[in-house]
Design a protein around this motif. Structure first.
Motif, mmCIF file in Angstrom:
data_model
loop_
_atom_site.group_PDB
_atom_site.id
_atom_site.type_symbol
_atom_site.label_atom_id
_atom_site.label_comp_id
_atom_site.label_asym_id
_atom_site.label_seq_id
_atom_site.Cartn_x
_atom_site.Cartn_y
_atom_site.Cartn_z
ATOM 1 N N ILE A 171 0.749 -1.515 0.179
ATOM 2 C CA ILE A 171 0.222 0.228 0.374
ATOM 3 C C ILE A 171 0.951 1.255 -0.034
ATOM 4 O O ILE A 171 0.322 2.589 -0.315
ATOM 5 C CB ILE A 171 -0.689 -0.353 0.982
ATOM 6 C CG1 ILE A 171 -1.756 -1.470 1.067
ATOM 7 C CG2 ILE A 171 -1.706 0.976 1.082
ATOM 8 C CD1 ILE A 171 -2.835 -1.675 2.145
ATOM 9 N N GLY A 172 1.833 0.927 0.283
ATOM 10 C CA GLY A 172 3.095 1.835 0.790
ATOM 11 C C GLY A 172 3.539 2.561 -0.447
ATOM 12 O O GLY A 172 3.825 3.789 -1.257
ATOM 13 N N ALA A 173 3.674 1.586 -1.260
ATOM 14 C CA ALA A 173 4.314 1.620 -2.944
ATOM 15 C C ALA A 173 3.276 2.416 -3.828
ATOM 16 O O ALA A 173 3.597 2.863 -4.592
ATOM 17 C CB ALA A 173 4.372 0.090 -3.538
ATOM 18 N N VAL A 174 1.609 2.093 -2.905
ATOM 19 C CA VAL A 174 0.818 2.906 -4.414
ATOM 20 C C VAL A 174 1.023 4.453 -3.584
ATOM 21 O O VAL A 174 0.822 4.700 -4.734
ATOM 22 C CB VAL A 174 -0.558 1.649 -3.956
ATOM 23 C CG1 VAL A 174 -1.431 3.335 -4.748
ATOM 24 C CG2 VAL A 174 -0.461 0.504 -4.490
ATOM 25 N N PHE A 175 1.304 4.757 -2.385
ATOM 26 C CA PHE A 175 0.923 6.353 -2.387
ATOM 27 C C PHE A 175 2.760 7.127 -2.551
ATOM 28 O O PHE A 175 2.138 7.931 -2.763
ATOM 29 C CB PHE A 175 0.964 6.015 -0.732
ATOM 30 C CG PHE A 175 -1.247 6.039 -0.119
ATOM 31 C CD1 PHE A 175 -1.678 6.968 -0.972
ATOM 32 C CD2 PHE A 175 -1.093 4.806 0.522
ATOM 33 C CE1 PHE A 175 -2.885 7.021 0.406
ATOM 34 C CE2 PHE A 175 -2.154 4.869 0.971
ATOM 35 C CZ PHE A 175 -3.205 5.897 1.212
ATOM 36 N N TYR A 176 3.073 6.136 -2.645
ATOM 37 C CA TYR A 176 4.261 6.733 -3.493
ATOM 38 C C TYR A 176 4.444 6.751 -4.639
ATOM 39 O O TYR A 176 4.552 8.086 -5.270
ATOM 40 C CB TYR A 176 5.908 5.741 -3.222
ATOM 41 C CG TYR A 176 6.728 6.488 -3.035
ATOM 42 C CD1 TYR A 176 7.781 7.674 -2.338
ATOM 43 C CD2 TYR A 176 7.450 6.704 -4.671
ATOM 44 C CE1 TYR A 176 8.578 7.606 -2.930
ATOM 45 C CE2 TYR A 176 8.881 6.895 -4.875
ATOM 46 C CZ TYR A 176 9.444 7.821 -3.953
ATOM 47 O OH TYR A 176 10.818 8.579 -4.365
ATOM 48 N N GLY A 177 3.858 5.961 -5.675
ATOM 49 C CA GLY A 177 3.416 6.325 -6.884
ATOM 50 C C GLY A 177 2.669 7.388 -6.755
ATOM 51 O O GLY A 177 2.512 8.070 -8.580
ATOM 52 N N LEU A 178 1.348 7.823 -6.291
ATOM 53 C CA LEU A 178 0.746 8.908 -6.024
ATOM 54 C C LEU A 178 0.959 9.953 -6.327
ATOM 55 O O LEU A 178 0.892 11.250 -6.600
ATOM 56 C CB LEU A 178 -0.510 8.489 -5.733
ATOM 57 C CG LEU A 178 -2.032 9.484 -5.343
ATOM 58 C CD1 LEU A 178 -2.875 9.710 -6.322
ATOM 59 C CD2 LEU A 178 -2.557 8.884 -4.213
#
Length: 367
Positions: free
Chosen positions: A190-197
């Motif tokens: 989920i952290g990877a998703v937020f970083y990409g956003l």
């Protein structure tokens, strides 16, 4: 003559932007490599709190006040008392504070990696940041993916994926299978998703500005992002009673109480390099490039972990480094080719303007 002077000024500006881009890439590299390692050092020797390293990722933001103060006093010498103190607008302030909350949440989620997961597994999951960055960059800022940048994304993700082929032996002692998979994996993903956003959102702030954004404004935006993220994590620490736990954790730290606090201080400084370099790379290039640099540095971090923490260096890590270098070169070669095309277009346009001007002068002379 005027056209040549304009071309010369444009070339000088491009050179200066390139120098500043390289400087920010260096900052981003120091932060992206050193940050995870110093966070892992905190957990290896007995650190157990998740919110503490999360907060330390942004608490160093007051460092930015130094270059901002220097820039202000320089303006004050030239402009006098009327020199502006801040350049950030109300709209940019609100947007930056919102992004800061995402940064704080992302820092918390990513802190589960060093705490619960093997290095190779957390690296694999973090590599997906690049895919999400590319996706959100296309959706949010309409980033155009060339064949070279697409190839770079694929190679970098494939390189990081090889690091998971031997995901064993790195798990911290005392972690159950449920903690390992359910907490570590899900939180880091989920952290990877937020970083990409987060990266395209920072770029969007620059794009939506109603005037030319200077590097001073970039520093102010990063300051607001850092403060907002720190406040978010500080609230988490208060709720989790982490401040009360710090003295007790320091007294039981494996390498000593003094070194415990040294680890915390250096964690704050090194992570600040990452955020400072991040916003700079996005400003002088794009969110996609910042994501690609982050993915390129993942296997570099693996090598540093082998050197500093004496972890095993399997063949998979060598393959990952090769693919990362290939992907990195692919991206910059594509940028080089695109730059040559753009320069040719500009040259033809200038030649056409000069030709039209000569024809107009000749016509006027005949008349």
């Amino acid at each position: 003559m005027e056209t040549q002077e304009t071309q010369k000024n444009t070339t000088n500006i491009q050179k200066m932007k390139l120098i500043l881009l390289i400087f920010n890439i260096i900052l981003l590299s120091i932060g992206n490599c050193g940050g995870p390692l110093i966070s892992r050092l905190y957990f290896i020797h007995g650190g157990q709190r998740i919110w503490i390293p999360s907060m330390l990722q942004t608490v160093g933001c007051p460092i930015i006040l130094i270059p901002l103060a220097i820039a202000y006093f320089q303006r004050r010498k030239i402009e006098g008392p009327e020199a502006k103190i801040v350049f950030i607008t109300h709209q940019e302030l609100i947007a930056s504070a919102g992004v800061g909350i995402i940064v704080g949440l992302d820092g918390y989620l990513n802190s589960w990696g060093p705490a619960k997961l093997p290095v190779s597994t957390s690296t694999l999951i973090n590599a997906t940041q690049l895919a999400f960055t590319a996706l959100f960059a296309v959706l949010i800022v309409k980033q155009k993916l060339t064949a070279y940048s697409t190839n770079s994304v694929v190679l970098l993700i494939a390189g990081a994926a090889t690091l998971a082929l031997r995901a064993n032996g790195d798990r911290p002692a005392g972690e159950s299978a449920k903690d390992y998979y359910m907490l570590g994996f899900v939180m880091t993903f989920i952290g990877a998703v937020f970083y990409g956003l987060m990266l395209p959102l920072i770029e969007l702030i620059y794009m939506k500005a109603r005037r030319a954004v200077t590097y001073k404004t970039v520093l102010e935006i990063q300051m607001v992002i850092g403060i907002s993220a720190t406040v978010f994590c500080t609230v988490g620490m208060i709720i989790n009673k982490d401040f009360q736990a710090i003295p007790r954790e320091a007294s039981h730290y494996a390498i000593g109480e003094v070194k415990y606090f040294m680890v915390l201080v250096w964690c704050a400084i090194i992570w600040q390099f990452s955020l400072l370099g991040l916003v700079g790379v996005i400003f002088y290039s794009s969110s996609l490039l910042s994501g690609i640099i982050g993915a390129f540095l993942l296997p570099v971090t693996e090598v540093l972990a082998v050197i500093l923490f004496h972890e095993k260096f399997q063949a998979e890590k060598g393959v990952a480094i090769f693919l990362a270098l290939w992907g990195f070169v692919s991206y910059f070669y594509g940028e080089y080719e695109q730059s040559k095309k753009d320069n040719k277009v500009k040259l033809k346009k200038n030649e056409s303007q000069i030709s039209q001007q000569l024809e107009m002068d000749q016509t006027a002379h005949v008349v």
